[in-house]
Scaffold this active site. Sequence first.
Site, short mmCIF file in Angstrom:
data_model
loop_
_atom_site.label_atom_id
_atom_site.label_comp_id
_atom_site.label_asym_id
_atom_site.label_seq_id
_atom_site.Cartn_x
_atom_site.Cartn_y
_atom_site.Cartn_z
N HIS A 115 11.06 2.05 3.88
CA HIS A 115 11.93 2.19 5.04
C HIS A 115 12.19 0.83 5.67
CE1 HIS A 115 9.86 6.09 4.40
NE2 HIS A 115 11.07 6.56 4.63
N SER A 161 14.62 10.56 4.36
CA SER A 161 14.14 9.74 5.47
C SER A 161 14.88 8.41 5.57
CB SER A 161 12.64 9.49 5.33
OG SER A 161 12.33 8.86 4.10
N ASP A 179 4.42 -0.05 4.22
CA ASP A 179 5.65 0.69 3.98
C ASP A 179 6.73 -0.31 3.55
OD1 ASP A 179 7.97 2.15 3.98
OD2 ASP A 179 7.73 2.98 6.00
#
Length: 473
Positions: free
Chosen positions: A453, A184, A450
């Site tokens: 990312h 990802s 998060d």
Amino acid sequence: MTTTGSTPPRKNRSNVTGGEGGSLEEYAWRAAGEAAAAKKATRAWGVSVSLRSHFSSLVLLLLLLLVALAVSATTKNGDPAETPHAPPLPPPASIKLPSSSSSGGGECDLFSGRWVYDEAAYPLYRESACRVMSEQSACEKYGRTDLRYQHWRWQPHGCDLPRFDAEKFLGKLRNKRLVFVGDSLNRNQWASMLCLIDTGAPELHTSINSSRSLTTFKIHEYNASVDFYWSPLLVESNSDHPLRHRVADRTVRAASINKHAAHWTNADVLVFNSYLWWQRPAMKVLWGSFDNPAAVVAAAAEEGDEYAVSKVIDSLRAYELAVRTWADWMEFHVDRARTQLFFMTMSPTHLRSDEWEDAAAAAAGGNHGCYGETEPIAAEEYRGTSGTDMAFARAVEAEARRLGERSVAVRLINVTRLSERRKDAHPSVHRRYWDPVTDEQRRNPSSYADCIHWCLPGVPDVWNQLLYAHIVS
């Protein structure tokens, strides 16, 4: 029958060899190939002649010398039919490009530098202007109001990082295919590349199509595509499904990559990454098949091989096996004269705020990860400890060097150090959630932030500027 062995002790990380010395049966074909090549070379030299005079002997010896030189030139890598190619670029962790500073002269290490706040020239695009913006990276859309993270420019020491020019980049990509292969975070970089192209040349006709693990972004006027292929562990695994990949019993087929390679074998530019999904103490390695495990178990039982099916081993060792499989495929299948190969180094995480806070602040506030962070880490010497494991980086570097010795050039794009300072640039709580946020999470936002990312526009744009510098310059 699945056999679980105890996890062996982690080897000394200063001596990572990228899987040298492994004795797996999967690599027996390599030994056989080398033996065949040696036998062939022996036949080439096995010439017996009958000489009548010293003069004729000298002439014949000269002729044999010329033949030997020709054989040596055409049998490099044991393949007499191989197309000649230029020697590869060296694959160090830092790639140096000619300096673009006014002082001129010398070379510039693009990976060594500092972050400079530049509200006039950055970001390279507006989040709302990108028609293909990823929902996972649209931090402004999902409520982030402090937008300083968008305005930081990476400034290498002694030169300037080339600004991304979509038309120039697409000119290099005409009639070609660029494929990002990985997890990802590589998809995060792919999404950044799409925004850089879409906002830099908005008049172009583009389209996106997805087919399971492969997503293709087509730029029709240039007959070019920028693709993403989901392969979080490089080799085959039970996490290969693009949506249903969160499994408790993560398993890899460390010697199997052909199923993935079929999707990017014809690419002109390949950008790989793999690190985050290996971050666990041990990994199950399978030498059988995911498709027909019963047959594999039966065959193993018949042969009395208790390790023929699977074994739990240290994650670093499993990673070394996987990267070796990847490198072997590159050595024997990549078109050296056509394909450009890149490997992105580790993308750091900012899950532990006590790594950059002083002791008093850490004790008073507890760990909040990247939640609430709005400024980069100023110290150039900062090194995180929990988000990056350099032993994994050395495993990739070892395979890149090995490939370089075999005339396969792999450029390592070192994004680790520059990204380590950007604790402010993660989505935190400002992203789309596929599952509803619970009341408990709302009471403690840092628990679901998060910090892995990256927001867009942001840090992955710099990664792509580095990639751009190599492809265009």
